[in-house]
Write an enzyme that holds these catalytic residues in place. Structure first.
Site, PDB file in Angstrom:
ATOM      1  N   CYS A 236     103.067  59.953  80.867  1.00  0.00           N
ATOM      2  CA  CYS A 236     102.285  60.494  79.758  1.00  0.00           C
ATOM      3  C   CYS A 236     102.950  61.685  79.084  1.00  0.00           C
ATOM      4  CB  CYS A 236     100.876  60.863  80.219  1.00  0.00           C
ATOM      5  SG  CYS A 236     100.839  62.028  81.576  1.00  0.00           S
TER       6      CYS A 236
ATOM      7  N   GLU B 183      94.087  66.362  88.783  1.00  0.00           N
ATOM      8  CA  GLU B 183      94.716  66.995  87.606  1.00  0.00           C
ATOM      9  C   GLU B 183      93.653  67.771  86.830  1.00  0.00           C
ATOM     10  OE1 GLU B 183      96.140  63.262  85.752  1.00  0.00           O
ATOM     11  OE2 GLU B 183      98.067  63.675  86.700  1.00  0.00           O
TER      12      GLU B 183
END
Lengths: 644, 644
Positions: free
Chosen positions: A411, A315
């Site tokens: 998240c 990421e």
């Protein structure tokens, strides 16, 4: 250098905006209760959360095993923070009572020494603080500090604030100069500590934040040594690589970091805290480091939608100018983190470049993460989607053509909640002399020098009216003029009288320094032409292509409007686009674009010497954030231009 | 349908060609001895082979453990096959003596029941034939059968042929109707059995090949059931998925397979054997299945270089028209397999479409796998390389910008050896009445009806002269006219007299049916203009782009010739390219292209409303196969066109 302006908290700004109010309401009405049910394991068919139950077990109020990610606590923290802003925007005694109950559980889960983390309390108490790299105790603490401060501002209640002050003291007792020299694996506690500092005025929290920031990268091998010392790994075969010091942003001290590298959310949370600390301490050196990193992110590594972190592997940020549209990561959380970073930079310097990015993120790369009805979410925000390939073929597996309902690692959804509900927090900063308006959002703001009501037709029209009720006679109202508006195209009137824009424009802000009277009206208007934007030649993926923007909105082309094989469509060199405000269907309320483009038609052969035949084609573009709301279909932002 | 023509074996064609002779010589002089040293573990700094030592151990001639891939034996087989062709092209008694020695070792490694496989003999004798899916005993057998037949043709020696006949009989005793219903995990034995059939005339080998082909897909769960039955896996956590029936080409019987799917080399080896069997048996149904699969590969899934298998995940075919240039796989072996497939199709039907692909593969996607000096090799043959991204960033890790020296899984280098040394085998087929010339390669061929000397300036010029020494007076000489040559652009003269090309052209072949006299000269000339080729609109990666070809050669642009950021270059709409024969440097002997293109120059901003400025730019293109020979540099085949 000194901090030029203080933040204006959520409670002082009531959003009343045709674009944002609807989204805030959806988030408050739909998303917060939905997420509450998810956190309580009351929703069928989504990834199990167990996050509140973990707190109950840690508190001794329930029996059971810990379940979820090692950082599962943070889901509760982010939700609570969102609840706090939500209660400010729209009081809800029932919701507040339920939040209070959860806070009581959290308080009971706190250990006698102040330690708070359900994974280690329930499951591996002997491993506390041994694995800062992978286990994110500091990350969870940071989020809960943010929640505590927000809840305190929203309700005046100090229960959670007290809990998190005890946790902060516990952290301070353990880490720092002459103590353990730890740094967090996932930056976030620095942000939480800064907020705790501002809420309480206690300098030790700020100093703890400074330690974590400045300690980072002093010893690039910190995580490796930590791993050798403890001799165990949380993730087993999938453990994070403590040797990948760049990925961990621990390759150099923060002052020497010149490129954004590694995990994009972690990096940008760190930059946010750096800017926050630079502002609070008037720290030139630190601000300079922030500017260097800001410039790299914005000028070499940002998608036109505001997306950052181009690669799914970790990421993470990729190489400069490597911004693939179809294998992109561009996590929603990373764009949200850029909102935080921009906000802190604006507290140091009212520079339109920061406000432009703030605006770009808010209207594009963040809210593309949430379905128009508020019920489904994207982690990944692509600029090109091709059903049959996206979400399916190697390298594209992570790029989903439609938003899923929930995630095991949840998240982004609660991060969106806290950003949307706290929108008022990004609208203004202020100091002794000046009120800075960063966003052209309709609202009623209660500021030090004035109450100001803003009526806005933004982002669909360039028309914003500020109605001023001064509390002080003399002050400056500084209004951000979006960077894409050329000064001669904007018109500013005060009480109907034109003011020369170029004369009062400094670094993207229009400075109106005058004696104010109740009822004074400032009217800013500018034309929202459709803009054709070209990418730097180093962005290989966008060679020969253009993107269309109007106002802050990036536009995208979807197959559902444009037929098959949208890669065969071309934007005409001389663009003449018509706007239409959709009044029905999923896109109701959005301005879409109609244009006459070209379609390049080829024969059936795979390769041919025959030049494709050019045909006129009606094309439709929709705001990027609204893509993927009408079923699985092709989408792209960057389109080849017909150069003739 | 019946087979229209028989193959012409390597020993009957001596290549004398300015392009190919040099490559054959390099392979014979450099590559074969190098690979021999690798197989004998005498080369430092490359992945250990141990392949010959495995045979020694299995033969009881040495002590030790098996080392290498479960299919390590096949490296020796492919090398031996290459040696056989090499001995035909250039006799070498020393090499032959060393090959004989190795064959003796192989013979001694054979078990009493005919079984031959060093992994199972040394390491897991109790697991023989239990894991056809992963362990490739049949694959290794197939390659050794090919070697045995080639060595028999080259030397007349039957030692290895006898060994492999015993192994074939062992296989036949175990598998088939009324026996075990196995199918190979990696197709190849079908090819070997067909060659064994032709070399010996024994129909049982052909029938065994037919069984393996026709059994495939009858029970899609075969590999799954096999796994359950044996209860162990060779690759552990990385075991292949027996449930991925499409990947295994076991999803449907071969007659029902309409799209090329799964592992590209396995698929194409299977198609090759299908075509071979269809030819031998005059099997219309099977030929029809071959044509369907051929059409899908060539018209939906092939790179313009001849590369097939677009995705690294499983080295497999991707979706139709999904042909990414930069994350491509396009394994060298898969292109070599297409050479085999095309050759077999040409035995069924002299259709220029097959010969065009044969030519495309030979001049582009196969030999791009070998460095110009013969010393280093590519598995992956990209159409776009960007240093800093390629070989480095997720999704691009497998796309190396420069050729490595050797591989732990060393399939491609020896496969190239056997293809290049056996080039004569692809040049002709013949039947009672007709000699079919498929390749415009300089050579001396000894055919049934005539000895023919071909003088060729191909691929750099369209000039080929056939000098005929007939053995029979009346026969037809059919010469493939490349598909890109329009009939009116070609000139054909027999003994200086023009023959109307269009009148004698059928499906890509020029049929000269006449009474031949010694000294007859056929001269074929055509203009080799630079051709601009467009891809089908469904190939997203090539939208707006063109590729340049000249003759059979695909051209590529490299950074070393064209400066930085070659993605900013544009091919002019009106192309006027000059050719140059390189006389020095790494590219000596190659024709390169010079053209005046455009460079789109942007400012320093990442995004801008300023249109890029167009500047004239000198551009150079080189033959694709020769890319990557001058250090790490950008490369691309498909270039955006300047549409003005």
């Amino acid at each position: 250098m000194k901090k030029i302006a203080n933040e204006v908290t959520v409670d002082r700004v009531r959003i009343q905006d045709p674009f944002w109010s609807a989204l805030q309401e959806r988030v408050i009405r739909e998303v917060i209760p939905f997420q509450e049910r998810v956190l309580n394991d009351q929703v069928e068919g989504v990834a199990k959360s167990h996050a509140i139950e973990n707190f109950r077990i840690a508190a001794g109020l329930a029996e059971g095993e810990f379940y979820g990610m090692v950082f599962q606590d943070s889901d509760v923290a982010k939700w609570l923070e969102g609840v706090a802003y939500s209660l400010t925007v729209k009081p809800d005694p029932d919701l507040e009572a339920r939040a209070d109950e959860i806070i009581e559980i959290i308080a009971k889960a706190q250990q006698d020494d102040g330690y708070l983390n359900t994974f280690f309390t329930i499951k591996e108490p002997e491993h506390r603080w041994q694995n800062l790299h992978e286990c994110h105790e500091l990350y969870c603490a940071g989020h809960m500090m943010e929640a505590a401060v927000a809840y305190y501002y929203a309700t005046g209640k100090t229960r959670l604030l007290d809990v998190m002050e005890r946790m902060a003291k516990h952290i301070i007792s353990r880490f720092g100069e002459g103590k353990e020299r730890g740094i967090p694996g996932h930056q976030e506690v620095e942000i939480g500590l800064m907020k705790l500092y501002r809420a309480t005025g206690k300098p030790e929290y700020k100093e703890m934040a400074r330690f974590f920031l400045e300690e980072r990268g002093k010893d690039p091998d910190y995580f490796y040594k930590e791993k050798i010392k403890r001799g165990w790994s949380h993730w087993g075969a999938h453990n994070e690589d403590p040797m990948d010091v760049s990925y961990n942003q621990a390759h150099k001290p923060i002052y020497d970091q010149t490129r954004a590298v590694g995990h994009a959310v972690r990096a940008t949370y760190m930059y946010t805290a750096m800017a926050d600390l630079a502002a609070e301490d008037g720290d030139d050196k630190l601000y300079s480091a922030c500017k260097t990193l800001w410039d790299n992110v914005v000028n070499q590594q940002m998608y036109i939608t505001g997306g950052i972190g181009a690669t799914v592997e970790g990421e993470a940020f990729s190489e400069d100018y490597h911004l693939p549209n179809d294998t992109v990561y561009a996590e929603t959380c990373a764009s949200i983190a850029m909102v935080f970073f921009a906000k802190r930079m604006l507290e140091i310097e009212a520079d339109g470049r920061y406000a432009d990015i703030l605006e770009k993120e808010l209207y594009n790369g963040t809210i593309s993460g949430i379905q128009l009805d508020g019920k489904r979410y994207f982690y990944v925000n692509p600029l090109e989607v091709n059903p049959g390939i996206s979400g399916k073929v190697y390298g594209h597996n992570h790029v989903l053509p439609e938003r899923p309902g929930w995630y095991a690692c949840a998240c982004c959804p609660p991060n969106l909640v806290r950003m949307v509900t706290a929108l008022g927090n990004y609208a203004w900063t202020e100091n002794e002399t000046t009120l800075f308006s960063h966003l052209l959002v309709g609202q009623r703001a209660s500021l030090t020098h004035a109450d100001i009501t803003v009526e806005s037709e933004y982002p669909w029209e360039g028309k914003v009216i500020y109605r001023v009720e001064p509390k002080t006679e003399r002050f400056t109202l500084a209004i951000h003029l979006p960077g894409y508006v050329k000064p001669h195209q904007a018109e500013l009137k005060v009480n109907g009288e034109a003011v020369e824009v170029a004369a009062i424009l400094q670094k993207g802000y229009l400075y109106l320094d005058r004696s104010w009277k109740t009822g004074d009206v400032v009217e800013l208007t500018f034309d929202l032409a459709v803009r054709k934007v070209f990418a730097n030649g180093k962005v290989m993926e966008n060679a020969g292509k253009v993107a269309l923007l109007r106002g802050p909105m990036v536009y995208a082309f979807e197959g559902v409007d444009n037929g098959e094989d949208i890669q065969t469509l071309r934007i005409p060199r001389e663009l003449s686009a018509k706007t239409e405000l959709c009044t029905e269907g999923r896109l109701a309320g959005n301005v879409i674009l109609h244009l006459t483009g070209r379609r390049m038609v080829t024969g059936g052969e795979l390769y041919s010497e025959s030049r494709p035949i050019k045909r006129l084609a009606n094309m439709v573009a929709i705001p990027y954030y609204a893509w993927g709301n009408r079923g699985e279909t092709q989408m792209r932002v960057w389109m080849l231009e017909d150069d003739q």
